[in-house]
Structure formats: C-alpha cells, structure tokens
Scaffold this motif. Structure first.
Motif, PDB file in Angstrom:
ATOM      1  N   THR A   1      47.445  44.675  33.903  1.00  0.00           N
ATOM      2  CA  THR A   1      46.022  44.859  33.614  1.00  0.00           C
ATOM      3  C   THR A   1      45.680  44.251  32.263  1.00  0.00           C
ATOM      4  O   THR A   1      46.361  44.505  31.264  1.00  0.00           O
TER       5      THR A   1
ATOM      6  N   GLN B   1      42.831  43.693  29.249  1.00  0.00           N
ATOM      7  CA  GLN B   1      41.628  44.234  28.621  1.00  0.00           C
ATOM      8  C   GLN B   1      41.257  43.373  27.421  1.00  0.00           C
ATOM      9  O   GLN B   1      42.128  42.895  26.696  1.00  0.00           O
TER      10      GLN B   1
ATOM     11  N   VAL C   1      38.226  46.378  30.563  1.00  0.00           N
ATOM     12  CA  VAL C   1      39.112  45.848  31.595  1.00  0.00           C
ATOM     13  C   VAL C   1      38.502  44.602  32.226  1.00  0.00           C
ATOM     14  O   VAL C   1      37.352  44.601  32.665  1.00  0.00           O
ATOM     15  N   LYS C   2      39.298  43.513  32.291  1.00  0.00           N
ATOM     16  CA  LYS C   2      38.836  42.246  32.844  1.00  0.00           C
ATOM     17  C   LYS C   2      39.447  41.920  34.196  1.00  0.00           C
ATOM     18  O   LYS C   2      38.915  41.084  34.922  1.00  0.00           O
ATOM     19  N   GLY C   3      40.564  42.559  34.517  1.00  0.00           N
ATOM     20  CA  GLY C   3      41.181  42.293  35.800  1.00  0.00           C
ATOM     21  C   GLY C   3      42.688  42.447  35.742  1.00  0.00           C
ATOM     22  O   GLY C   3      43.250  42.951  34.761  1.00  0.00           O
ATOM     23  N   VAL C   4      43.341  41.990  36.824  1.00  0.00           N
ATOM     24  CA  VAL C   4      44.790  42.126  36.975  1.00  0.00           C
ATOM     25  C   VAL C   4      45.379  40.745  37.236  1.00  0.00           C
ATOM     26  O   VAL C   4      44.807  39.933  37.977  1.00  0.00           O
ATOM     27  N   THR C   5      46.516  40.466  36.634  1.00  0.00           N
ATOM     28  CA  THR C   5      47.142  39.159  36.789  1.00  0.00           C
ATOM     29  C   THR C   5      47.653  38.967  38.215  1.00  0.00           C
ATOM     30  O   THR C   5      48.137  39.894  38.862  1.00  0.00           O
ATOM     31  N   SER C   6      47.488  37.736  38.704  1.00  0.00           N
ATOM     32  CA  SER C   6      48.008  37.338  40.005  1.00  0.00           C
ATOM     33  C   SER C   6      48.728  36.021  39.837  1.00  0.00           C
ATOM     34  O   SER C   6      48.168  35.082  39.257  1.00  0.00           O
TER      35      SER C   6
ATOM     36  N   LEU D   1      45.456  35.336  34.802  1.00  0.00           N
ATOM     37  CA  LEU D   1      44.130  35.910  34.988  1.00  0.00           C
ATOM     38  C   LEU D   1      43.150  35.092  34.158  1.00  0.00           C
ATOM     39  O   LEU D   1      43.361  34.890  32.958  1.00  0.00           O
TER      40      LEU D   1
ATOM     41  N   VAL E   1      39.448  34.769  32.544  1.00  0.00           N
ATOM     42  CA  VAL E   1      38.374  35.651  32.083  1.00  0.00           C
ATOM     43  C   VAL E   1      37.196  34.790  31.637  1.00  0.00           C
ATOM     44  O   VAL E   1      37.335  33.942  30.759  1.00  0.00           O
TER      45      VAL E   1
END
Length: 228
Positions: A134, A136, A141-146, A150, A152
């Motif tokens: 996660t 931030q 919170v901006k999102g979750v790595t994939s 990630l 932004v």
C-alpha cells in the motif's frame, strides 16, 4: 311552396350575416400571405424570426405566416434548453398561398468536462520490490502496487506532497521524502525496497536432567582441582 323557398332563402342570408370568420381565416393586413414551415427534430423548441418570437415546434413543425408584400425576414433561430441553438438564414419569400420549408436540427448539449482542480497533470511512478504493498502520499492512500509498480497522478500546480509511505504486512514500513516534483506530462520515479520483519529465535531452556548433570560435573571438577 314558393313561400317556403322564400323563407328558407331569407333564413340562409340571415345566418351568413352572423357567421364570424376566425382570425386565422381573415385576410392578412398588408397584403396576401404565404407561410414558412419550420421543420425541427425537437418538439417544444421556440422559433424566432429576426429575434421576433413566432411560436413553438409541435409535431415537428411550426407554420409561420408572412405577408408577401411586407418586409422580408433575414434570419431565424430555433432554441430549447438542453440543446444547441440553431441559426439559419431566410433566403426566399413565399408567394401568395405558397409554403417555403426551413429546416433546423437541434443537438443535445454535450456536458463539459469538469475543470482539473490545481492545473496540469504529472505522475509519480512508485517502484517496490513487493506486490500488494500500500502506497500513501502524506498519509493519503493512493493505491496498491501491482507487478512492482504503482503510478500516482498529481496536479503540477497543486499543493506538493512531502512524504510517501509504503507498507505491507510482514514487512518493515518504508517512509521517504519527496524532493522532486513532476512537471506537466512528466513522470518522477520513486524506488522502495521493503525488508521482511525478522523474528528473533529463542534458545530453548535446558531440561532439568541436563542442568543437574552439568552441575554435578562442574562440582566434581572443582573437588578434583582442590585435591591437586
């Protein structure tokens, strides 16, 4: 028989005297008249000739009477809320008893895109060695790595972010300082390495038998040393 016919004729003449022609059937003032038929795809649209209101479109058309000997119209417009206004030119004047068609197509007004608050857009690309972490920015919170990344989106003229934090259960939290800001259309890369949380190993306590044996051996060695 003749008296009956005479009375019927007199009655007919008197009835004609009491008939009042409707205004639309009366001869127009100023000369003979023709009509413009304004054809439109939207019912309820208002029609204007040279900024003079003429009526509303019904069943796809509005007939506008014009005097052939009057001052000719030059422009017309058709408008309705929620649609783009149509502007057209009147290029011909109908003759007595003639109908001249005018056509107007109204298109729905397309919603305008909401203005971007803060200005133009740039991006941060956060690279992390762990998926599902996660991210931030300033505790937002901006999102979750994939696949370790990630992206932004940020507004280049907005309030700049100061810090970023990356967390995942089982790993030590990483917090970094943002020192570079992307310009319009630019991307700034941020790199993070998360380290697993190591659990310290505990030494198993000695069993009572082993502890007692060790004490016995230590005692024997001490006695033997004194005898020497």
């Amino acid at each position: 028989m003749q008296s009956v016919l005479r009375n019927l004729l007199i009655f007919s003449l008197l009835a004609c005297c009491f008939i009042v022609l409707p205004s639309s059937a009366q001869p127009p003032i100023g000369g003979d008249n023709g009509w413009y038929a304004v054809n439109c795809n939207v019912n309820g649209a208002d029609v204007y000739f040279d900024n003079e209101y003429q009526g509303t479109i019904e069943a796809g058309v509005l007939y506008v009477p014009v005097y052939t000997t009057g001052t000719p119209y030059k422009t017309f417009r058709v408008e309705k809320d929620g649609y783009t206004t149509y502007y057209g030119e009147v290029t011909s004047v109908p003759a007595k008893g003639e109908v001249f068609d005018l056509y107007a197509t109204l298109n729905p007004v397309q919603p305008t895109a909401a203005p971007i608050i803060g200005g133009d857009i740039g991006w941060y690309t956060v690279h992390v060695n762990v998926d599902g972490a996660t991210v931030q920015f300033d505790n937002e919170v901006k999102g979750v790595t994939s696949q370790g990344v990630l992206t932004v989106e940020v507004y280049t003229t907005g309030t700049p972010y100061r810090t970023y934090t990356v967390t995942k259960e089982g790993y030590q939290t990483y917090t970094g300082t943002i020192e570079q800001y992307p310009g319009k259309g630019e991307t700034v890369d941020l790199y993070v390495t998360l380290n697993p949380i190591t659990t310290p190993t505990q030494t198993a306590p000695l069993s009572p038998a082993i502890a007692g044996g060790a004490l016995l051996i230590a005692g024997l060695l001490l006695v033997a040393g004194r005898k020497d």
